[in-house]
Design a protein around this motif. Structure first.
Motif, short mmCIF file in Angstrom:
data_model
loop_
_atom_site.label_atom_id
_atom_site.label_comp_id
_atom_site.label_asym_id
_atom_site.label_seq_id
_atom_site.Cartn_x
_atom_site.Cartn_y
_atom_site.Cartn_z
N ILE A 355 0.84 -1.20 0.00
CA ILE A 355 0.00 0.00 0.00
C ILE A 355 0.87 1.25 0.00
O ILE A 355 1.90 1.32 0.68
CB ILE A 355 -0.94 -0.01 1.22
CG1 ILE A 355 -1.93 -1.18 1.11
CG2 ILE A 355 -1.70 1.31 1.34
CD1 ILE A 355 -2.70 -1.45 2.39
N ASN A 356 0.45 2.23 -0.78
CA ASN A 356 1.16 3.50 -0.92
C ASN A 356 0.60 4.49 0.11
O ASN A 356 -0.44 5.09 -0.12
CB ASN A 356 0.96 4.02 -2.35
CG ASN A 356 1.66 5.33 -2.61
OD1 ASN A 356 2.57 5.73 -1.89
ND2 ASN A 356 1.23 6.03 -3.65
N PRO A 357 1.25 4.63 1.29
CA PRO A 357 0.67 5.49 2.33
C PRO A 357 0.61 6.95 1.89
O PRO A 357 1.46 7.39 1.13
CB PRO A 357 1.64 5.30 3.51
CG PRO A 357 2.93 4.90 2.89
CD PRO A 357 2.57 4.12 1.66
N PRO A 358 -0.44 7.69 2.33
CA PRO A 358 -1.46 7.32 3.32
C PRO A 358 -2.71 6.71 2.71
O PRO A 358 -3.76 6.69 3.34
CB PRO A 358 -1.77 8.66 3.97
CG PRO A 358 -1.65 9.63 2.83
CD PRO A 358 -0.51 9.13 1.99
N GLN A 359 -2.62 6.21 1.48
CA GLN A 359 -3.77 5.59 0.85
C GLN A 359 -4.11 4.27 1.57
O GLN A 359 -3.32 3.76 2.36
CB GLN A 359 -3.48 5.32 -0.63
CG GLN A 359 -3.24 6.59 -1.44
CD GLN A 359 -2.75 6.29 -2.85
OE1 GLN A 359 -2.69 5.14 -3.28
NE2 GLN A 359 -2.41 7.34 -3.59
N SER A 360 -5.27 3.72 1.23
CA SER A 360 -5.71 2.46 1.84
C SER A 360 -5.91 1.34 0.84
O SER A 360 -6.20 0.21 1.22
CB SER A 360 -7.02 2.68 2.61
OG SER A 360 -6.83 3.55 3.71
N ARG A 395 -7.20 -1.44 8.71
CA ARG A 395 -7.66 -0.49 9.72
C ARG A 395 -8.81 0.34 9.19
O ARG A 395 -9.67 0.81 9.94
CB ARG A 395 -6.52 0.43 10.16
CG ARG A 395 -5.33 -0.26 10.79
CD ARG A 395 -4.20 0.74 11.02
NE ARG A 395 -3.76 1.35 9.75
CZ ARG A 395 -2.81 2.29 9.66
NH1 ARG A 395 -2.22 2.73 10.77
NH2 ARG A 395 -2.46 2.78 8.49
N ALA A 396 -8.79 0.56 7.87
CA ALA A 396 -9.78 1.45 7.26
C ALA A 396 -10.80 0.71 6.41
O ALA A 396 -11.93 1.18 6.24
CB ALA A 396 -9.07 2.50 6.40
N VAL A 397 -10.39 -0.42 5.84
CA VAL A 397 -11.24 -1.13 4.88
C VAL A 397 -11.55 -2.53 5.40
O VAL A 397 -10.63 -3.31 5.67
CB VAL A 397 -10.55 -1.22 3.50
CG1 VAL A 397 -11.45 -1.98 2.52
CG2 VAL A 397 -10.22 0.17 2.97
N ASP A 398 -12.84 -2.86 5.51
CA ASP A 398 -13.25 -4.20 5.89
C ASP A 398 -13.09 -5.14 4.70
O ASP A 398 -13.18 -4.73 3.53
CB ASP A 398 -14.70 -4.21 6.36
CG ASP A 398 -14.88 -3.47 7.68
OD1 ASP A 398 -13.91 -3.44 8.47
OD2 ASP A 398 -15.99 -2.94 7.92
N GLY A 399 -12.90 -6.42 4.99
CA GLY A 399 -12.73 -7.40 3.93
C GLY A 399 -13.90 -7.44 2.97
O GLY A 399 -13.74 -7.59 1.75
#
Length: 421
Positions: A355-360, A395-399
């Motif tokens: 993942i390319n922070p701060p993206q999700s 942390r931000a995206v549910d499965g």
């Protein structure tokens, strides 16, 4: 950007500059930027020597004396920013030739140290074409060589390579040419031929950000197989129509749009985790991973869901070209709401991207190849199939939301007319 390298001064103390004049070249982790004067005045004091690495953003690098101010009265010892007295190497640009006197055809403007005043892009073009800048006449400010000067010049005859020293035994390990950190020296095995080089600013940033991503963001990976047949057929029709315009749409251009549309359909994946808050984006700006010498950069296709295939193709051609030349502006590669990384052209069938922070969210695209495929009528056939793998910050995206994004992405690719309807 937190720090950079003051690569070169193009002015010296006592020089008069006007607003817009190029004063210095600053190397960031991704590109070489030209530093312009924002006002007119006299260079009263250069405080950071050229070649200085790790200059923090906000550091005072020079003092400009305005009208009515005495440049010689500038303090010689500003706190913490004074470069060693022996360190500054001011570049003295040659004066522009008078209108009545033709410029010499074989002499470029040079400093007292023999360096030729040329833009970073002109130097790269000259290196690619094998042109000696000393034979080029500059048309820029103060006779500085710019890209147009180099593009019309002829390449110099190549010089034979110097023979290797006779004393260098085959397979002998060369002594490191850099001052090594203790931890580096502890890892060396002098029995094996080797060399040691300093990490570039770009490589340091890549290492820092990806380590941060892996340590802080709990990754979840979701993969789908996607039938490319309809997308490839539509691409052929589109490129036939665009041929007269000189525009060619790539598969990746179409996948960028598919991801953009999927992010709008599933906004739960178009987010940034901010600790105590969740930032939700109403537009899909897709960062596209582009390999450049020495590292990786991610130019951004803004509003990828709303642009046509042809416009995305034009944007990517321009962004990719300038990325490889180191000429992107920070706003063109910093930001973005999600990323896509395509290694299919290298024959990689499947991979999981960091993942390319701060993206999700980041979409990893593998190679498309012929595979057995169950057709809509239930028969077994052969189709062009690729594997796409989404990496999500859990942390931000549910499965379940990540799975919805993957399904939406697959639907757009397998029914590409839905992206132009």
């Amino acid at each position: 950007m937190e720090e950079g390298k003051l690569a070169k001064w193009l002015v010296k103390e006592g020089d008069t500059v006007s607003s817009g004049d190029i004063m210095a070249e600053i190397e960031t982790d991704k590109a070489t930027m030209e530093f312009e004067a924002v006002d007119e005045g006299v260079i009263g004091k250069i405080l950071v020597a050229e070649g200085t690495d790790g200059v923090k953003v906000g550091t005072v690098i020079a003092v400009l004396a305005g009208e009515g101010e005495d440049a010689s009265a500038v303090s010689a010892a500003p706190a913490k920013t004074e470069a060693p007295k022996a360190a500054p190497k001011a570049v003295e640009a040659a004066p522009a030739p008078a209108a009545s006197a033709p410029a010499p055809a074989s002499k470029a403007p040079a400093s007292k140290e023999g360096r030729i005043a040329a833009s970073p892009l002109a130097k790269r073009v000259a290196a690619d074409k094998g042109i000696d800048l000393a034979t080029v006449t500059g048309s820029g400010p103060n006779g500085r060589i710019v890209r147009a000067d180099v593009e019309g010049a002829k390449a110099a005859p190549s010089k034979p390579a110097a023979a290797a020293p006779a004393s260098a035994a085959a397979g002998e390990a060369k002594a490191p040419a850099v001052d090594m950190a203790p931890e580096t020296r502890a890892l060396l095995d002098d029995r094996v031929p080797h060399s040691v080089e300093k990490l570039s600013g770009m490589r340091k940033t890549i290492a820092k950000r990806l380590t941060q991503s892996k340590q802080e963001a709990p990754h979840i990976y979701l993969s789908v197989d996607v039938n490319l047949d309809k997308l490839l057929a539509l691409r052929g029709e589109i490129n036939a129509m665009l041929e007269k315009q000189g525009v060619k749409v790539s598969v990746n251009d179409m996948l960028v749009k598919a991801l953009g549309r999927a992010l709008i359909d599933v906004p739960e994946c178009n987010v940034t985790f901010a600790g105590n808050e969740l930032i939700k984006y109403a537009r899909a700006d897709v960062s596209v991973a582009v390999s450049i010498p020495g590292g990786l950069i991610t130019p951004i296709v803004t509003d990828a869901s709303g642009k046509s295939f042809s416009q995305i193709a034009k944007d990517m051609k321009d962004l990719g070209s300038r990325a490889r030349e180191g000429k992107l502006q920070p706003t063109e590669y910093q930001g973005g709401t999600a990323s896509i990384s395509n290694m299919g052209m290298m024959g990689i069938k499947q991979f999981s991207a960091v993942i390319n922070p701060p993206q999700s969210t980041i979409m990893a695209i593998g190679a498309g190849d012929k595979r057995p495929w169950v057709m809509p009528d239930g028969t077994l056939g052969v189709a062009s199939v690729m594997t796409a793998t989404g990496s999500f910050d859990h942390r931000a995206v549910d499965g379940a939301d990540g799975a919805r994004l993957m399904a939406a992405f697959r639907e757009y690719v397998e029914a590409p007319l839905s992206m132009v309807a």
